[in-house]
Design a protein around this motif. Sequence first.
Motif, PDB file in Angstrom:
ATOM      1  N   VAL B  83       0.465  -0.850   0.390  1.00  0.00           N
ATOM      2  CA  VAL B  83       0.388   0.290   0.037  1.00  0.00           C
ATOM      3  C   VAL B  83       0.668   0.845   0.622  1.00  0.00           C
ATOM      4  CG1 VAL B  83      -1.534   1.405   1.447  1.00  0.00           C
ATOM      5  CG2 VAL B  83      -1.869  -1.630   1.222  1.00  0.00           C
ATOM      6  N   THR B  84       0.899   2.326  -0.616  1.00  0.00           N
ATOM      7  CA  THR B  84       1.454   3.262  -1.133  1.00  0.00           C
ATOM      8  C   THR B  84       0.126   5.089  -0.745  1.00  0.00           C
ATOM      9  OG1 THR B  84       2.025   3.483  -3.628  1.00  0.00           O
ATOM     10  CG2 THR B  84       2.964   2.478  -2.327  1.00  0.00           C
ATOM     11  N   GLY B  85       0.823   5.889  -0.118  1.00  0.00           N
ATOM     12  CA  GLY B  85       0.038   6.775   0.444  1.00  0.00           C
ATOM     13  C   GLY B  85      -0.439   7.029   0.667  1.00  0.00           C
ATOM     14  N   PRO B  86      -1.465   8.075   1.697  1.00  0.00           N
ATOM     15  CA  PRO B  86      -2.045   8.342   2.913  1.00  0.00           C
ATOM     16  C   PRO B  86      -3.349   7.491   3.256  1.00  0.00           C
ATOM     17  CG  PRO B  86      -2.360  10.246   1.557  1.00  0.00           C
ATOM     18  CD  PRO B  86      -1.472   9.391   0.848  1.00  0.00           C
ATOM     19  N   MET B  87      -4.114   7.090   2.619  1.00  0.00           N
ATOM     20  CA  MET B  87      -5.453   6.502   3.048  1.00  0.00           C
ATOM     21  C   MET B  87      -6.614   7.402   2.992  1.00  0.00           C
ATOM     22  SD  MET B  87      -6.867   3.660   3.113  1.00  0.00           S
ATOM     23  CE  MET B  87      -5.342   2.916   2.569  1.00  0.00           C
ATOM     24  N   GLY B  88      -6.520   7.581   1.877  1.00  0.00           N
ATOM     25  CA  GLY B  88      -8.258   8.151   2.100  1.00  0.00           C
ATOM     26  C   GLY B  88      -8.926   7.696   1.730  1.00  0.00           C
ATOM     27  N   ARG B  89      -9.774   8.451   3.315  1.00  0.00           N
ATOM     28  CA  ARG B  89     -11.444   7.574   3.758  1.00  0.00           C
ATOM     29  C   ARG B  89     -12.405   7.334   2.001  1.00  0.00           C
ATOM     30  NH1 ARG B  89     -12.227  10.238   9.396  1.00  0.00           N
ATOM     31  NH2 ARG B  89     -11.237  11.535   8.681  1.00  0.00           N
ATOM     32  N   ALA B  90     -12.063   7.589   1.043  1.00  0.00           N
ATOM     33  CA  ALA B  90     -12.765   7.224   0.281  1.00  0.00           C
ATOM     34  C   ALA B  90     -12.045   6.194  -0.465  1.00  0.00           C
ATOM     35  CB  ALA B  90     -13.246   8.679  -1.157  1.00  0.00           C
ATOM     36  N   CYS B  91     -11.008   5.779   0.210  1.00  0.00           N
ATOM     37  CA  CYS B  91     -10.025   4.332  -0.053  1.00  0.00           C
ATOM     38  C   CYS B  91     -10.354   2.985   0.233  1.00  0.00           C
ATOM     39  CB  CYS B  91      -8.857   5.393  -0.701  1.00  0.00           C
ATOM     40  SG  CYS B  91      -8.211   5.896  -2.131  1.00  0.00           S
TER      41      CYS B  91
END
Lengths: 479, 161
Positions: B83-91
């Motif tokens: 997993v890359t990125g800061p974890m959007g709520r929509a994701c």
Amino acid sequence: MMSMERIIRSGERIALAHYHLDPEQWEAMLTAPGRALSLLSCWADEQRVYVLFLDGDCPLMASTPVEDRRYLAPSSRFPAAEWGERVAYDLWGVEAMSACGDGRPALDDGFWETTWPLSSRPGPGGQAMPLPAGRSRLRAETTGLSGPLELSFDVLRGAVQGLSVDAGLAHRGVLQRMVGLSPEEALPLVARMTAGGFVAHPMAFCRAVAQARGLQPGPGTRDAWMILLEIERISVHLFDMARTARAVDAGLLATHCEHAREAIAAACAEQGVPRRLTDVITCEGVRSGLEIVPLAHAVLEVMYSRMAQLRELQSVFAPRLKGLAVLAPAQAREFAVGGLVGRASGRSLDVRRREVGMRLDALRATGSSDGDAAARDALRLTEIRDSLALIKRILGSIGMDDDEPAPEATQEGIGAAEGARGDVWYWVRLKNGKIESVHARDPAVSLLPVLHRVLQGEAPERLSAGLKSLALAPSGVAM
Amino acid sequence: MTAFQTMGPLSVLHAFLNVSRWRVSADKGMSVRPDTINLYVLETGGCEGCAMEVESLCGSAFALEQYGFARVTDPADADWLLVTGPMGRACVQMLERVWNAMPAGKSLVAVGACAVDGGMFGPNYATLGGLKALTPVRRAIPGCPPSPQDILVGLQRLAER
């Protein structure tokens, strides 16, 4: 009857290129007869709605108050403004009257903690709406892009019809995080706006800040920034070419692009510079210890030996990209699509041409105006050639003086940089040295309103290749 | 003389033969795994810097397979989820969808600072601030962004645990 630009300039000038209009002037601007200006961006908060235009090759900005949480929609004249209006509604709850489009959410699909999170009256979070039955979907994890973006569409006789885009999944609220910080404190956030613009975004931001402070970057800084931007352009173009090539099984071309890009990264690392040029731009110039001349020579050395082979391979595999994801020149003009995608569709916009100190003779890129993936790929390689020529030209006269006077300090500034994927724009307003308001416009935003037309008629299995060729960055769209 | 004229006559065959000459070699001391760990990569709403570095690692400039890893495009074939990125709520739904499609014995690996705790994109109305908000993060590769070599070394260390 006054032209659009004259109506804007009849407003109250509050910064170098920003005019306050009253609601009557705003309406007159949107209904002005004759040629319309090219819209770069539209945004709003609870107090004002803003539009940023290109007048010739210079920015021109207008704004008007938001009254009772409503304003007359710029999209009533400029369809490309619709995205910004939808974003403003999702973030601030301000409504665009007479807007074109269906008013679907841009960013908030019901997953957020609050509704209208930036407004003075935020509400409880919404609920995600299910997709209408019968629609096909390209899930965010299957587009092949580096970030999340979802497509839904109908399939009629094997071809995509009625495509819509959910581009809000990558929203992080970056701009809001910058408010209240000094430009220097905010710069690390700008430097992580989107990976295709690790140099371009900070550069446009720092130019905007310099203008707001009444400063003009010196010739040494100017040339170092130009060289860094060209190195980034070469690297990102290679990445986009490689990914597009893989999507059409042109593995050999992809391989050579990937090797060349890694060789650039290694050359940067050997010079003590971050591999992808992260955090190299500062408000004062470049990061301490960065030696631009040896870095530039190292990149030239890496690339010159590879260019002939890349051109050979690109031409061999070009037929596989013919007719893929076509942006017609008329659509590129109508929606003011800039950057490489716009240029491959016959638009000539390149904001480097207006930069002080630019060695214009090095910018020679020309190519097909067919607007398809083949035209974009060929242009990427031609622009790499031009970037190498430009770096060489700058090295030949680095720090060349110019007589550009510093602008008047108005605490507001607009800055631009022609990134690899297009023109990046920043507007900042400072108060007591801190950012009071900021807006960024990534070139990916200009692709959104034309995406359904570009991909219409493609076979569903070709959508991913089309998106890769357009080099759409969800992080730049949603921020 | 332009950049395109600096070499002599060329051919696709020449380009093919040239590939191995230009391949970036990973650390010579790195061990080679006998079995293959299949990786599925998911970006969850960051700047895409880490995702692009993972993509570079999975490209032909690095011999990923030689070190016992392979990228897969179907989560049903995957052993590890990167997993890359800061974890959007929509994701979050996307993450759940992919995770649930993976077979038993799967592992979660956070690649880059954002994927762990959001990095400079901490929690707000749109972002949860990394995987840490959802689950304890036991496997992580730091960096902003980590280089392909860093990611490869990190994967090897995790595989050796």
